[in-house]
Design a protein around this motif. Structure first.
Motif, PDB file in Angstrom:
ATOM      1  N   SER A 130       0.940  -1.195  -0.110  1.00 18.67           N
ATOM      2  CA  SER A 130      -0.154   0.178   0.200  1.00 18.67           C
ATOM      3  C   SER A 130       0.783   1.102   0.004  1.00 18.67           C
ATOM      4  N   LEU A 131       1.838   1.459  -0.714  1.00 18.60           N
ATOM      5  CA  LEU A 131       2.891   2.360  -0.872  1.00 18.60           C
ATOM      6  C   LEU A 131       2.190   3.714  -1.674  1.00 18.60           C
ATOM      7  N   SER A 132       2.368   4.502  -0.906  1.00 14.32           N
ATOM      8  CA  SER A 132       1.850   6.253  -1.569  1.00 14.32           C
ATOM      9  C   SER A 132       3.003   7.130  -1.230  1.00 14.32           C
ATOM     10  N   SER A 133       3.041   8.040  -2.507  1.00 13.78           N
ATOM     11  CA  SER A 133       4.266   8.832  -2.421  1.00 13.78           C
ATOM     12  C   SER A 133       4.039  10.272  -2.937  1.00 13.78           C
ATOM     13  N   GLN A 154       0.208  13.847  -5.658  1.00 10.23           N
ATOM     14  CA  GLN A 154       0.550  12.463  -5.400  1.00 10.23           C
ATOM     15  C   GLN A 154       0.970  11.835  -6.499  1.00 10.23           C
ATOM     16  N   HIS A 168       0.299   5.439  -6.109  1.00  7.11           N
ATOM     17  CA  HIS A 168      -0.823   5.219  -5.437  1.00  7.11           C
ATOM     18  C   HIS A 168      -1.018   3.791  -5.021  1.00  7.11           C
ATOM     19  N   SER A 169      -1.003   3.485  -3.558  1.00 11.02           N
ATOM     20  CA  SER A 169      -1.263   2.222  -2.925  1.00 11.02           C
ATOM     21  C   SER A 169      -0.619   0.998  -4.064  1.00 11.02           C
ATOM     22  N   VAL A 205       4.057   8.635   2.009  1.00  7.93           N
ATOM     23  CA  VAL A 205       2.918   9.040   2.813  1.00  7.93           C
ATOM     24  C   VAL A 205       2.227   8.222   3.621  1.00  7.93           C
ATOM     25  N   GLU A 206       2.215   6.685   2.866  1.00 10.33           N
ATOM     26  CA  GLU A 206       1.386   5.903   3.612  1.00 10.33           C
ATOM     27  C   GLU A 206       2.040   4.464   3.136  1.00 10.33           C
ATOM     28  N   GLY A 207       1.866   3.397   3.608  1.00 12.58           N
ATOM     29  CA  GLY A 207       2.232   1.939   3.429  1.00 12.58           C
ATOM     30  C   GLY A 207       3.448   1.632   3.976  1.00 12.58           C
ATOM     31  N   LYS A 208       4.067   0.509   3.678  1.00 13.61           N
ATOM     32  CA  LYS A 208       5.378  -0.064   4.563  1.00 13.61           C
ATOM     33  C   LYS A 208       6.280  -0.737   3.473  1.00 13.61           C
ATOM     34  N   SER A 259      10.792   1.393   5.504  1.00 14.13           N
ATOM     35  CA  SER A 259      10.160   2.705   4.917  1.00 14.13           C
ATOM     36  C   SER A 259      10.218   3.645   6.159  1.00 14.13           C
TER      37      SER A 259
END
Length: 240
Positions: A6-9, A15, A18-19, A54-57, A66
Motif C-alpha cells: 500500500s505504498l503511496s508517495s 501524489q 497510489h497504494s 505518505v502511507e504504506g510500508k 520505509s
C-alpha cells in the motif's frame, strides 16, 4: 523477500504513487515498465529513502525500512543505481568502487579488497581502467562502474533506474548478462526500471506495468510480453 504494501508517495503536493503492492523474492529480477511520467523513478527513489512515503510500508527480509533516511536504508541492504549513473567523475575507478562500500566495512580492509577483486572479475572491462578517472570512461563503462559501486556494499537488493539509457545494444546486452549473474551467483534481488521493454523482459522473472502511479498489470515475463496491450503500447507490435 522484499515486500511493498500500500505504498503511496508525493512530490510536493502532487501524489505520484497510489497504494502500490508488489514483492521480489530472493534471486529474482523484477522489471517495472511504463511510459515516461508513469512514476517509475519516483517509486525507486521512495524505496531508497530519497522521498518519504505518505502511507504504506516496505520490508526487507522482515525488517521495516520505509521512513528511514537513505543512508540507513543502504545499511539495511538496499542500494540504488540512479538514472544517469552519477559516478564521481573526478575520482578513479578504484576510488569510485571503494566509496560505494558501506562505512561499517571501512576498517575491514580484507573485506574491501575482496569486494574490489570481485567487482573486477564481474566487470573485467574496468580492470584496465582501474586507476583512470571515472569521468573519462565511456558511457557503458560508467554504467558498469555505477553498478559495481552499488554492489560493493553487499546489498540484498539492488534497484536500477534506466541502466540502458544512451547505450549501444551490445553494451546493453552485456549489462543484462551481468544482472543475471548477480541474481544467480550472489542471490541478490534486482528491481529493474526500464523504458527498453524488450531488454527488461528479456531478463525478468516477473514484471509490473505502471501507468499514472498505479500498477495496471503484472505477471511473468512471458505473460507480460504476450499481452496484446503491452505488445501494442510498448513493443511496437500491431495486434489484430
Amino acid at each position: 523477500m522484499f515486500k511493498v504494501e500500500s505504498l503511496s508517495s508525493r512530490i510536493g503536493k502532487i501524489q505520484i504513487l497510489h497504494s502500490l503492492d508488489f514483492h521480489v523474492d530472493k534471486g529474482e529480477i523484477v522489471s517495472i515498465i511504463g511510459a515516461n511520467g508513469a512514476g517509475k523513478s519516483t517509486l525507486l527513489n521512495t524505496l531508497a529513502g530519497i522521498y518519504t512515503p505518505v502511507e504504506g510500508k516496505v520490508t526487507l527480509q522482515d525488517d521495516l525500512i520505509s521512513g528511514l533516511p537513505a543512508h540507513k536504508i543502504v545499511g539495511k541492504g538496499l542500494c540504488l543505481v540512479p538514472e544517469g549513473r552519477q559516478i564521481f567523475p573526478g575520482h578513479t575507478v578504484k576510488e569510485n568502487l571503494t566509496l560505494g562500500i558501506y562505512s561499517k566495512y571501512y576498517k575491514d580492509r580484507k573485506h574491501v579488497e575482496e569486494n574490489l577483486e570481485r567487482m573486477l572479475e564481474l566487470f573485467p572491462g574496468l580492470k584496465k581502467h582501474y586507476h583512470r578517472i571515472g569521468g573519462n570512461l565511456s558511457g557503458g563503462e560508467q554504467q558498469m562502474l555505477a553498478i559495481g559501486r552499488a554492489l560493493m556494499s553487499d546489498p540484498k537488493i539492488i534497484l536500477l533506474d534506466e541502466p540502458s539509457m544512451g547505450l549501444a545494444p551490445k553494451i546493453v546486452n552485456e549489462i543484462l548478462e551481468i544482472l543475471v549473474r548477480i541474481k544467480e551467483e550472489m542471490g541478490t534481488m534486482v528491481i529493474l526500471v526500464e523504458q527498453n521493454v524488450k531488454a527488461a523482459l528479456k531478463v525478468a522473472d516477473r514484471a509490473y506495468v505502471m501507468d499514472q502511479g498505479k500498477f495496471i498489470m503484472n505477471g511473468t515475463n512471458e505473460e507480460i510480453s504476450s499481452n496484446p496491450e503491452v505488445k501494442s503500447a510498448y513493443l511496437g507490435i500491431k495486434v489484430g
